[in-house]
Enzyme design. Structure first.
Site, PDB file in Angstrom:
ATOM      1  CB  CYS A   1      -0.934  -0.003   1.206  1.00  0.00           C
ATOM      2  SG  CYS A   1      -2.360   1.113   1.036  1.00  0.00           S
TER       3      CYS A   1
ATOM      4  CB  CYS B   1      -4.389   3.806  -0.330  1.00  0.00           C
ATOM      5  SG  CYS B   1      -4.763   3.561   1.422  1.00  0.00           S
TER       6      CYS B   1
ATOM      7  CE  LYS C   1      -7.808  -1.421   4.345  1.00  0.00           C
ATOM      8  NZ  LYS C   1      -6.430  -1.022   3.999  1.00  0.00           N
TER       9      LYS C   1
ATOM     10  NE  ARG D   1      -7.174   4.599   8.608  1.00  0.00           N
ATOM     11  CZ  ARG D   1      -8.353   4.912   8.108  1.00  0.00           C
ATOM     12  NH1 ARG D   1      -8.987   5.985   8.581  1.00  0.00           N
ATOM     13  NH2 ARG D   1      -8.906   4.185   7.162  1.00  0.00           N
TER      14      ARG D   1
ATOM     15  NE  ARG E   1      -6.426   5.893   4.124  1.00  0.00           N
ATOM     16  CZ  ARG E   1      -5.594   5.596   5.120  1.00  0.00           C
ATOM     17  NH1 ARG E   1      -5.894   4.617   5.947  1.00  0.00           N
ATOM     18  NH2 ARG E   1      -4.475   6.258   5.283  1.00  0.00           N
TER      19      ARG E   1
ATOM     20  CD  GLU F   1     -14.193  -4.347  -4.596  1.00  0.00           C
ATOM     21  OE1 GLU F   1     -13.187  -4.864  -5.128  1.00  0.00           O
ATOM     22  OE2 GLU F   1     -14.374  -3.117  -4.554  1.00  0.00           O
TER      23      GLU F   1
ATOM     24  CE  LYS G   1      -7.284  -3.834   7.838  1.00  0.00           C
ATOM     25  NZ  LYS G   1      -6.057  -3.204   7.303  1.00  0.00           N
TER      26      LYS G   1
ATOM     27  CB  SER H   1      -5.544  -1.662  15.148  1.00  0.00           C
ATOM     28  OG  SER H   1      -6.339  -0.739  14.420  1.00  0.00           O
TER      29      SER H   1
ATOM     30  CE1 TYR I   1      -1.467  -5.307  14.551  1.00  0.00           C
ATOM     31  CE2 TYR I   1      -3.860  -5.380  14.689  1.00  0.00           C
ATOM     32  CZ  TYR I   1      -2.718  -4.950  14.060  1.00  0.00           C
ATOM     33  OH  TYR I   1      -2.811  -4.155  12.945  1.00  0.00           O
TER      34      TYR I   1
END
Length: 324
Positions: free
Chosen positions: A120, A130, A195, A205, A217, A233, A248, A274, A313
């Protein structure tokens, strides 16, 4: 009294019985662990918005990658903060930058660990977007050659798999063609196929300094209200050559995961993003939840919905818990 011939509770009477009939399982090999690479040496600084996650210099990232592998994790995904930014995001394909250096170093130090690279521009552009910009418009076709340069540079550094996350139309096909043209036919593509323009990305971010300098975005990431569009998609990315498809965020989009599993016979990944992670860590720090039970239940929901691969994570903690 009812004479019940079948009593479901008979199969819940002990842990051994429950294990025997469990329909969905979670294994450490399902996990990919994200790493955040920064310039410098000897850097291991906790990210305030992502407790338990760190900004790592290349040398420290190698140590964490080895630790992950020793715990049974078989893949890491590389993100990074560059030494410089410009409007085109040219540091994104600079072989001397931290991302490419980390890919190379991890491949050399932990050769059996799968290295995935995020493709990206948002972390590398001065705008935080992006793609290329013209009067605040994100240009699709003009961005594709730049993404191809990023993907090729990652392959040159040693990435096993590239993961385009930009959501430009046609980028999977362009990247596949670019990789093949220079001999990287065996470098696979995991596409961020569906996404969504989500509020769950905030801590990420902050971690990579990629918040847009203007606007948002929503003109390239998907509307959270759309389900059928996600299938379109995904199908486009499969046709263009994606080897693995990703959805995502994960937790709020399990209906999309389930439908994708029904419709497409492809390896399916989710990104436990996140914001999902940070909410769990915040609640755990306040003693409001049992962190281990909640995390493992959440991971099981991803698997039950149809995901095979989970980018999270929590991966290091999960690996330790599963070993215990």
């Amino acid at each position: 009294m009812f004479d019940l011939t079948y009593r479901p509770r008979r199969l819940r009477t002990s842990q051994g019985m429950r294990d025997l009939v469990r329909e969905t399982s979670l294994d450490v090999s399902d996990l990919i662990y994200p790493l955040f690479i920064v310039p410098g040496t000897g850097v291991r600084e906790e990210i305030s918005s992502l407790p338990g996650q760190y900004h790592l210099s290349v040398d420290e990232a190698v140590k964490v990658a080895q630790e992950a592998y020793d715990l049974g994790i078989r893949g890491v995904e590389i993100f990074g903060i560059p030494t410089y930014k410009d409007e085109r995001g040219s540091s994104a394909w600079d072989l001397a930058e931290p991302v490419q250096q980390a890919i190379k170093a991890i491949r050399q130090a932990v050769p059996d660990l799968l290295v995935v690279s995020d493709v990206c521009l948002c972390q590398f552009t001065s705008t935080g977007h992006c793609g290329m910009i013209d009067e605040h418009e994100i240009l699709n076709d003009e961005t594709l050659p730049l993404l191809c340069q990023v993907a090729v540079s990652h392959a040159q550094a040693g990435a096993h798999m590239v993961a385009p996350s930009d959501m430009m139309d046609g980028r999977v096909g362009a990247i596949r063609e670019a990789l093949d043209a220079v001999g990287f036919k065996n470098v696979s593509i995991m596409s961020y196929a569906a996404k969504y323009a989500s509020a769950y990305y905030g801590p990420f971010r902050d971690a990579v300094h990629s918040a847009p300098k203007f606007g948002d975005r929503k003109s390239y990431q998907m509307d959270p209200g759309n389900r059928l569009e996600a299938m379109r998609e995904i199908e486009l990315d499969i046709v263009e050559g994606a080897d693995i498809i990703m959805i995502k965020p994960a937790l709020c989009y399990l209906d999309i995961v389930r439908e994708a599993r029904y419709q497409y016979n492809m390896p399916l990944a989710v990104y436990n993003v996140s914001g999902e992670y940070a909410m769990v860590k915040t609640a755990a720090a306040q003693g409001l939840i049992d962190e281990q039970r909640l995390v493992l239940e959440t991971m099981m929901s991803f698997k039950r919905a149809g995901a095979k691969i989970i980018i999270t994570y929590h991966a290091m903690d999960i690996a330790r818990w599963l070993k215990a």
